[in-house]
Design an enzyme around this catalytic site. Structure first.
Site: not given
Ligand code: PBG
Ligand code: ZN
Length: 319
Positions: A115, A188, A198, A210, A241
């Site tokens: 990403c 995640k 980000r 996402r 996470k």
């Protein structure tokens, strides 16, 4: 119960959970260019460094005693296939080579994901608005191998494509990196807690979100299936996470699986604390230490946190 709380000495004697600097991992952001130390607006105390200024961060690490870092690269150019991610002269590869040469005592964990390198900001290849799974795997393998070649000690895939751990394990083995462990971002979640990151890594998705690859925050049991799959595929270390918001998952996973467990105390969790502390609403040190203990108590062996250097300093002061 109060007999065992009556003095500092007795509290210390019966304390169940302790933090250790050795278990902390500090994330760092390396950006293309020279003489850069950019503050990340949404993460007070965190900066993007160009390679020539990385030594400032490394010296701070040395002083604090934190030996482990998680590296994120921010390339100058992005394209549809994330070429910069697996370029042997890419920003992350060059930064790792520099770190290995100048600071060989540091343990380097390399995040593997597209990403930061894709023009569309998604973690995999895209076809229209669909994120492709199997087509992405060879690129993640190429990225992992090139990061290992640059000197990364541990490979940490965070993309959430299915089957990536098996593909990366096979690719690393084939390239001769049989001893390079994989720390998988197994559970995640598609989380709003990543927003400050980000900014820091320039990795926001250009369209959509996402949710078709990262996990639904409502699901706890599914995280255990993700972990089972990663174990079967050859993961060495499992991760939850965000860490703080998913302590239940961490607890259950650590009891179920006899694998080292990592908790990622993510950017939003960091920024909330920093903002409240800056306003004088909470005591930063006490809040941070309590948060760290919470993750350890829930079963984390490894804590990845932007507070790492502060935590290490506070632990030194306590001694
Ligand atoms: C890349 C990646 C992200 C984080 C770590 N690796 C962002 C994301 O998935 O959007 C988030 C870390 C943080 O918030 O501290 N996939
Ligand atoms: Zn990603």
């Amino acid at each position: 119960m109060r007999r065992l709380r009556s003095s500092k000495a007795v509290r210390s004697l019966v304390r169940e959970t302790r933090l250790h600097t050795e278990q902390l991992v500090y994330p760092i952001f390396v950006i293309e260019g020279v003489q850069i130390k950019n503050p990340v607006a949404s993460m007070p105390g965190i900066y993007q460094y160009s390679i020539d200024r990385l030594k400032e961060e490394c010296e701070r690490m040395k002083e604090s005693g934190v030996r482990n870092l998680l590296i994120f690269g921010i390339p100058a150019h992005k394209d549809a296939v994330g070429s910069g991610a697996y370029d042997e002269n890419g920003i992350t590869q060059r930064a790792i080579r520099y770190l290995k040469q100048e600071y060989p005592e540091l343990l380097i964990i390399a995040d593997v994901c597209l990403c930061e390198y894709t023009s569309h900001g998604h973690c995999g290849l895209v076809d229209g608005c669909h994120i492709l799974n199997d087509e992405t795997l060879p690129l993640l393998v190429k990225m992992s191998v090139s990061l290992a070649q640059a000197g990364a000690d541990i490979i940490a895939p965070s993309d959430m494509m299915d089957g990536r751990v098996a593909a990366i394990r096979a690719g690393l083995d084939e390239a001769g990196f049989l001893d390079t462990p994989i720390m998988s971002y197994s559970a995640k979640y598609a989380s709003a807690y990543y927003a400050p990151f980000r900014d820091a890594a320039h990795s926001a998705p250009g369209f959509g979100d996402r949710k078709t690859y990262q996990m639904d925050p409502a699901n706890g049991r599914e995280a255990l299936r993700e972990m089972e799959a990663d174990i079967a595929e050859g993961a060495d270390i499992l991760m939850v996470k965000p860490g703080l918001a998913y302590l239940d998952v961490l607890k259950e996973a650590s009891q179920r699986f006899d694998y080292p467990m990592a908790a990622y105390n993510v950017s939003g969790e960091y920024s909330l604390v920093k903002a409240a502390a800056a306003n004088g609403w909470v005591d930063e040190k006490r809040i941070v230490m309590e948060n760290m203990l919470a993750m350890k108590r829930a079963g984390a062996d490894i804590i990845i946190t932007y507070h790492a250097l502060d935590v290490a300093r506070w632990l030194q002061e306590e001694e």
